[in-house]
Design a protein around this motif. Structure first.
Motif, PDB file in Angstrom:
ATOM      1  N   GLN A 114      43.352  28.949  45.012  1.00  0.00           N
ATOM      2  CA  GLN A 114      42.677  30.034  44.294  1.00  0.00           C
ATOM      3  C   GLN A 114      42.647  31.313  45.125  1.00  0.00           C
ATOM      4  OE1 GLN A 114      38.844  28.356  43.288  1.00  0.00           O
ATOM      5  NE2 GLN A 114      39.579  27.703  41.283  1.00  0.00           N
ATOM      6  N   VAL A 115      42.456  31.173  46.429  1.00  0.00           N
ATOM      7  CA  VAL A 115      42.443  32.338  47.322  1.00  0.00           C
ATOM      8  C   VAL A 115      43.798  33.033  47.268  1.00  0.00           C
ATOM      9  CG1 VAL A 115      42.405  33.062  49.752  1.00  0.00           C
ATOM     10  CG2 VAL A 115      40.617  31.536  48.870  1.00  0.00           C
ATOM     11  N   GLU A 116      44.877  32.266  47.408  1.00  0.00           N
ATOM     12  CA  GLU A 116      46.218  32.857  47.392  1.00  0.00           C
ATOM     13  C   GLU A 116      46.504  33.518  46.048  1.00  0.00           C
ATOM     14  OE1 GLU A 116      48.858  29.698  48.530  1.00  0.00           O
ATOM     15  OE2 GLU A 116      48.108  29.682  50.594  1.00  0.00           O
ATOM     16  N   GLU A 117      46.120  32.853  44.957  1.00  0.00           N
ATOM     17  CA  GLU A 117      46.337  33.409  43.621  1.00  0.00           C
ATOM     18  C   GLU A 117      45.550  34.710  43.432  1.00  0.00           C
ATOM     19  OE1 GLU A 117      46.229  31.844  39.003  1.00  0.00           O
ATOM     20  OE2 GLU A 117      44.792  30.987  40.414  1.00  0.00           O
ATOM     21  N   ALA A 118      44.298  34.703  43.852  1.00  0.00           N
ATOM     22  CA  ALA A 118      43.459  35.899  43.703  1.00  0.00           C
ATOM     23  C   ALA A 118      44.004  37.055  44.533  1.00  0.00           C
ATOM     24  CB  ALA A 118      42.016  35.587  44.110  1.00  0.00           C
ATOM     25  N   GLU A 166      47.092  37.613  45.344  1.00  0.00           N
ATOM     26  CA  GLU A 166      48.284  38.136  44.678  1.00  0.00           C
ATOM     27  C   GLU A 166      47.917  38.946  43.435  1.00  0.00           C
ATOM     28  OE1 GLU A 166      51.291  35.146  43.949  1.00  0.00           O
ATOM     29  OE2 GLU A 166      51.015  34.349  45.980  1.00  0.00           O
ATOM     30  N   MET A 167      46.960  38.434  42.664  1.00  0.00           N
ATOM     31  CA  MET A 167      46.562  39.101  41.423  1.00  0.00           C
ATOM     32  C   MET A 167      46.015  40.500  41.678  1.00  0.00           C
ATOM     33  SD  MET A 167      44.896  35.867  39.310  1.00  0.00           S
ATOM     34  CE  MET A 167      43.407  36.693  39.029  1.00  0.00           C
ATOM     35  N   PHE A 168      45.367  40.688  42.811  1.00  0.00           N
ATOM     36  CA  PHE A 168      44.736  41.971  43.107  1.00  0.00           C
ATOM     37  C   PHE A 168      45.448  42.731  44.221  1.00  0.00           C
ATOM     38  CE2 PHE A 168      41.511  39.467  40.975  1.00  0.00           C
ATOM     39  CZ  PHE A 168      41.140  40.359  39.978  1.00  0.00           C
ATOM     40  N   GLN A 169      46.773  42.587  44.271  1.00  0.00           N
ATOM     41  CA  GLN A 169      47.606  43.293  45.243  1.00  0.00           C
ATOM     42  C   GLN A 169      47.023  43.215  46.659  1.00  0.00           C
ATOM     43  OE1 GLN A 169      47.118  45.347  42.073  1.00  0.00           O
ATOM     44  NE2 GLN A 169      48.829  44.060  41.497  1.00  0.00           N
ATOM     45  N   TYR A 170      46.573  42.038  47.025  1.00  0.00           N
ATOM     46  CA  TYR A 170      46.096  41.747  48.378  1.00  0.00           C
ATOM     47  C   TYR A 170      44.845  42.534  48.767  1.00  0.00           C
ATOM     48  CZ  TYR A 170      50.611  39.606  48.110  1.00  0.00           C
ATOM     49  OH  TYR A 170      51.671  38.856  47.679  1.00  0.00           O
ATOM     50  N   SER A 171      44.048  42.912  47.771  1.00  0.00           N
ATOM     51  CA  SER A 171      42.757  43.547  48.048  1.00  0.00           C
ATOM     52  C   SER A 171      41.732  42.437  48.272  1.00  0.00           C
ATOM     53  CB  SER A 171      42.326  44.427  46.877  1.00  0.00           C
ATOM     54  OG  SER A 171      40.944  44.738  46.979  1.00  0.00           O
ATOM     55  N   GLU A 172      41.277  42.318  49.510  1.00  0.00           N
ATOM     56  CA  GLU A 172      40.310  41.266  49.837  1.00  0.00           C
ATOM     57  C   GLU A 172      39.017  41.440  49.043  1.00  0.00           C
ATOM     58  OE1 GLU A 172      37.885  39.417  53.663  1.00  0.00           O
ATOM     59  OE2 GLU A 172      39.347  41.007  53.996  1.00  0.00           O
ATOM     60  N   LYS A 173      38.580  42.688  48.890  1.00  0.00           N
ATOM     61  CA  LYS A 173      37.326  42.955  48.175  1.00  0.00           C
ATOM     62  C   LYS A 173      37.410  42.498  46.718  1.00  0.00           C
ATOM     63  CE  LYS A 173      34.141  46.778  47.221  1.00  0.00           C
ATOM     64  NZ  LYS A 173      34.183  47.138  45.817  1.00  0.00           N
ATOM     65  N   PHE A 203      36.425  38.426  42.402  1.00  0.00           N
ATOM     66  CA  PHE A 203      37.016  37.540  41.408  1.00  0.00           C
ATOM     67  C   PHE A 203      36.637  36.078  41.684  1.00  0.00           C
ATOM     68  CE2 PHE A 203      40.499  34.678  40.264  1.00  0.00           C
ATOM     69  CZ  PHE A 203      40.620  34.920  38.896  1.00  0.00           C
ATOM     70  N   LEU A 204      36.794  35.644  42.933  1.00  0.00           N
ATOM     71  CA  LEU A 204      36.500  34.258  43.291  1.00  0.00           C
ATOM     72  C   LEU A 204      35.023  33.934  43.104  1.00  0.00           C
ATOM     73  CD1 LEU A 204      38.768  34.062  46.441  1.00  0.00           C
ATOM     74  CD2 LEU A 204      39.089  32.754  44.334  1.00  0.00           C
ATOM     75  N   GLU A 259      40.158  30.382  30.886  1.00  0.00           N
ATOM     76  CA  GLU A 259      39.519  31.444  30.101  1.00  0.00           C
ATOM     77  C   GLU A 259      38.825  32.447  31.018  1.00  0.00           C
ATOM     78  OE1 GLU A 259      36.845  29.726  27.244  1.00  0.00           O
ATOM     79  OE2 GLU A 259      38.479  29.064  25.941  1.00  0.00           O
ATOM     80  N   ILE A 260      38.183  31.947  32.049  1.00  0.00           N
ATOM     81  CA  ILE A 260      37.475  32.822  32.997  1.00  0.00           C
ATOM     82  C   ILE A 260      38.462  33.786  33.644  1.00  0.00           C
ATOM     83  CG2 ILE A 260      36.103  32.929  35.106  1.00  0.00           C
ATOM     84  CD1 ILE A 260      35.163  30.028  34.460  1.00  0.00           C
ATOM     85  N   LYS A 261      39.586  33.257  34.124  1.00  0.00           N
ATOM     86  CA  LYS A 261      40.592  34.092  34.794  1.00  0.00           C
ATOM     87  C   LYS A 261      41.074  35.199  33.868  1.00  0.00           C
ATOM     88  CE  LYS A 261      42.486  30.568  37.863  1.00  0.00           C
ATOM     89  NZ  LYS A 261      43.669  29.770  38.197  1.00  0.00           N
ATOM     90  N   GLU A 262      41.395  34.813  32.637  1.00  0.00           N
ATOM     91  CA  GLU A 262      41.905  35.772  31.655  1.00  0.00           C
ATOM     92  C   GLU A 262      40.886  36.896  31.408  1.00  0.00           C
ATOM     93  OE1 GLU A 262      42.518  35.493  26.901  1.00  0.00           O
ATOM     94  OE2 GLU A 262      43.317  33.815  28.061  1.00  0.00           O
ATOM     95  N   VAL A 263      39.640  36.512  31.188  1.00  0.00           N
ATOM     96  CA  VAL A 263      38.582  37.480  30.879  1.00  0.00           C
ATOM     97  C   VAL A 263      38.286  38.381  32.080  1.00  0.00           C
ATOM     98  CG1 VAL A 263      36.113  37.652  30.383  1.00  0.00           C
ATOM     99  CG2 VAL A 263      37.542  36.148  29.013  1.00  0.00           C
ATOM    100  N   LEU A 264      38.249  37.806  33.285  1.00  0.00           N
ATOM    101  CA  LEU A 264      37.982  38.619  34.475  1.00  0.00           C
ATOM    102  C   LEU A 264      39.077  39.657  34.691  1.00  0.00           C
ATOM    103  CD1 LEU A 264      36.533  36.024  37.003  1.00  0.00           C
ATOM    104  CD2 LEU A 264      35.321  37.914  35.893  1.00  0.00           C
ATOM    105  N   LEU A 265      40.319  39.276  34.442  1.00  0.00           N
ATOM    106  CA  LEU A 265      41.416  40.241  34.581  1.00  0.00           C
ATOM    107  C   LEU A 265      41.295  41.350  33.542  1.00  0.00           C
ATOM    108  CD1 LEU A 265      44.490  38.001  35.408  1.00  0.00           C
ATOM    109  CD2 LEU A 265      43.462  39.747  36.848  1.00  0.00           C
ATOM    110  N   LEU A 266      40.986  40.954  32.302  1.00  0.00           N
ATOM    111  CA  LEU A 266      40.818  41.933  31.222  1.00  0.00           C
ATOM    112  C   LEU A 266      39.683  42.908  31.514  1.00  0.00           C
ATOM    113  CD1 LEU A 266      41.215  39.848  27.944  1.00  0.00           C
ATOM    114  CD2 LEU A 266      42.452  41.930  28.522  1.00  0.00           C
ATOM    115  N   CYS A 267      38.607  42.393  32.062  1.00  0.00           N
ATOM    116  CA  CYS A 267      37.392  43.191  32.282  1.00  0.00           C
ATOM    117  C   CYS A 267      37.325  43.797  33.676  1.00  0.00           C
ATOM    118  CB  CYS A 267      36.152  42.331  32.040  1.00  0.00           C
ATOM    119  SG  CYS A 267      36.014  41.742  30.357  1.00  0.00           S
TER     120      CYS A 267
END
Length: 83
Positions: A27-31, A33-40, A45-46, A61-69
């Motif tokens: 999940q850490v690696e995925e997060a 990547e999803m946020f262009q390596y922004s730790e914050k 997200f995590l 569903e959580i992942k999808e909604v968090l990205l949308l929002c």
């Protein structure tokens, strides 16, 4: 011997800090990547992912909604409740 790029070292440091907070490595690696390596942003997200997961929502569903929002807790919660 070539030096590791500074970006890679900061990525490893960020991953290490997030792992020490108890998050799953995948999940850490995925997060990250999803946020262009922004730790914050990855940390936000995590944190929200774990929180909503504890509330009984489905992880995909959580992942999808968090990205949308954009990690906005209240908006994401509204979206999840409406699903």
């Amino acid at each position: 011997p070539s030096c590791l790029p500074l970006q890679f070292l900061s990525y490893l440091g960020a991953c290490d800090r997030l792992l020490k907070q108890g998050y799953d490595e995948g999940q850490v690696e995925e997060a990250m990547e999803m946020f262009q390596y922004s730790e914050k942003k990855a940390a936000e997200f995590l944190h929200l992912l774990a929180q909503f997961n504890d509330m009984g929502f489905q992880q995909n569903e959580i992942k999808e909604v968090l990205l949308l929002c954009g990690n906005q807790r209240e908006r994401a919660l509204e979206e999840l409740v409406m699903k």
